[in-house]
Motif scaffolding. Sequence first.
Motif, mmCIF file in Angstrom:
data_model
loop_
_atom_site.group_PDB
_atom_site.id
_atom_site.type_symbol
_atom_site.label_atom_id
_atom_site.label_comp_id
_atom_site.label_asym_id
_atom_site.label_seq_id
_atom_site.Cartn_x
_atom_site.Cartn_y
_atom_site.Cartn_z
ATOM 1 N N MET A 65 0.829 -1.202 0.000
ATOM 2 C CA MET A 65 0.000 0.000 0.000
ATOM 3 C C MET A 65 0.861 1.249 0.000
ATOM 4 N N ASP A 66 0.386 2.275 -0.651
ATOM 5 C CA ASP A 66 1.032 3.579 -0.664
ATOM 6 C C ASP A 66 0.656 4.326 0.612
ATOM 7 N N ALA A 67 1.639 4.726 1.389
ATOM 8 C CA ALA A 67 1.375 5.408 2.657
ATOM 9 C C ALA A 67 0.719 6.766 2.475
ATOM 10 N N GLU A 68 0.803 7.321 1.275
ATOM 11 C CA GLU A 68 0.158 8.605 1.016
ATOM 12 C C GLU A 68 -1.302 8.446 0.604
ATOM 13 N N GLN A 69 -1.747 7.216 0.442
ATOM 14 C CA GLN A 69 -3.134 6.952 0.065
ATOM 15 C C GLN A 69 -3.570 5.636 0.719
ATOM 16 N N LEU A 70 -3.812 5.690 2.005
ATOM 17 C CA LEU A 70 -4.139 4.499 2.770
ATOM 18 C C LEU A 70 -5.560 4.029 2.468
ATOM 19 N N ASP A 71 -5.705 2.747 2.271
ATOM 20 C CA ASP A 71 -6.995 2.166 1.925
ATOM 21 C C ASP A 71 -7.719 1.694 3.186
ATOM 22 N N LYS A 100 1.655 14.579 3.322
ATOM 23 C CA LYS A 100 0.434 13.868 2.936
ATOM 24 C C LYS A 100 0.332 12.544 3.672
ATOM 25 N N ALA A 101 1.455 11.847 3.807
ATOM 26 C CA ALA A 101 1.465 10.582 4.541
ATOM 27 C C ALA A 101 1.100 10.795 6.010
ATOM 28 N N LEU A 108 4.018 17.557 11.449
ATOM 29 C CA LEU A 108 3.022 16.900 12.298
ATOM 30 C C LEU A 108 1.932 17.879 12.726
ATOM 31 N N GLN A 109 2.332 19.096 13.054
ATOM 32 C CA GLN A 109 1.337 20.109 13.407
ATOM 33 C C GLN A 109 0.413 20.398 12.233
ATOM 34 N N SER A 110 0.990 20.528 11.050
ATOM 35 C CA SER A 110 0.186 20.811 9.858
ATOM 36 C C SER A 110 -0.777 19.672 9.544
ATOM 37 N N ALA A 111 -0.394 18.444 9.918
ATOM 38 C CA ALA A 111 -1.251 17.288 9.674
ATOM 39 C C ALA A 111 -2.394 17.193 10.673
ATOM 40 N N GLY A 112 -2.373 18.033 11.713
ATOM 41 C CA GLY A 112 -3.462 18.060 12.682
ATOM 42 C C GLY A 112 -3.133 17.463 14.031
ATOM 43 N N HIS A 150 -2.995 10.537 10.431
ATOM 44 C CA HIS A 150 -3.921 11.259 11.307
ATOM 45 C C HIS A 150 -5.361 10.848 11.004
ATOM 46 N N ARG A 151 -5.705 10.745 9.748
ATOM 47 C CA ARG A 151 -7.074 10.415 9.345
ATOM 48 C C ARG A 151 -7.519 9.052 9.873
ATOM 49 N N VAL A 152 -6.643 8.054 9.770
ATOM 50 C CA VAL A 152 -7.056 6.692 10.126
ATOM 51 C C VAL A 152 -6.929 6.391 11.616
ATOM 52 N N LEU A 153 -6.297 7.279 12.369
ATOM 53 C CA LEU A 153 -6.228 7.097 13.819
ATOM 54 C C LEU A 153 -7.569 7.435 14.465
ATOM 55 N N LYS A 154 -7.888 6.718 15.533
ATOM 56 C CA LYS A 154 -9.038 7.071 16.341
ATOM 57 C C LYS A 154 -8.776 8.398 17.050
ATOM 58 N N PRO A 155 -9.808 9.153 17.415
ATOM 59 C CA PRO A 155 -9.586 10.340 18.240
ATOM 60 C C PRO A 155 -8.813 9.965 19.510
ATOM 61 N N GLY A 156 -7.775 10.717 19.788
ATOM 62 C CA GLY A 156 -6.912 10.418 20.918
ATOM 63 C C GLY A 156 -5.811 9.429 20.603
#
Length: 274
Positions: free
Chosen positions: A102-108, A131-132, A191-195, A137-143
């Motif tokens: 898998m491409d780390a910049e486009q996680l499935d 982007k990675a 990391l800050q820019s990624a949220g 950040h997107r696929v992690l659960k809150p917290g």
Amino acid sequence: MEPQLQRRVQRYGWDKAAKFYDDSWKAQLKPAQDKLLEIADLQLGEKVLETSCGTGLVTLRAARQVANGGKVIATDLSEKMIDEARKLTNGNSSSNIQFQRMDAEQLDFEDNQFDAAICSLGLMYFPFPAKALKEMHRVLKPGGRAVVAIWGERKNCGWAELFPIVDKRVASDVCPMFFQQGTGDTLRNSLQSAGFEKIEVERMSVTLDYPNDKVALMAAFDGGAVALAYQKFDDQIKAEIHQEYLDSIEPFRVGSGYEVPGEFVVAYAKKPAS
């Protein structure tokens, strides 16, 4: 370089390096991997994402920490690297690991799936590291938490002449911005820019020990980032770049081997809980 081309170079380059990787880098990368796992503090039952899993050196250890109630999903762009990782984990009877190319910049993966995300010495090779990180950040659960280990500043890595030595002969196109994330506060800012929040960054000075010329050259050319470009060279060119590289690390010679300085950067960050 066009990002799709860089990804292709990465994929096939690491395919070439896969069978040499552990013999070249297992001992040298262990301090960064130890620190990454220490900081990640993986717990029983957790679901963990690993990007750029390589030959599974971190994967197996992470799987042991989360145990059978947890799971590690390990991804890499190189199929050959994943093949090597499967050999390692099958031999150690690991049942809670799933490998995917898998491409780390486009996680499935869907949003909010993982308790932790880790990446050991892979972020430097991505065309768009930010982007990675956003994908992690997107696929992690809150917290949830992310822990990333990378190489540090060029001036602190005694093996860094490898890239210009190869690029003089052929554009390796493998990592044009290799040292960028390890320079100054770049990784923290990414990391800050990624949220992410609650970011902690640690620099580690290390020594890369090579017992002789043969092992030092294998790590540099067969088992590392320039493996694909290296395969294009004839014997004469290989002899030339071998000598140039050995000359570049000659100041670090100790007896018949080398003690080459290096630097790692390991960062911890959390996804906001809400």
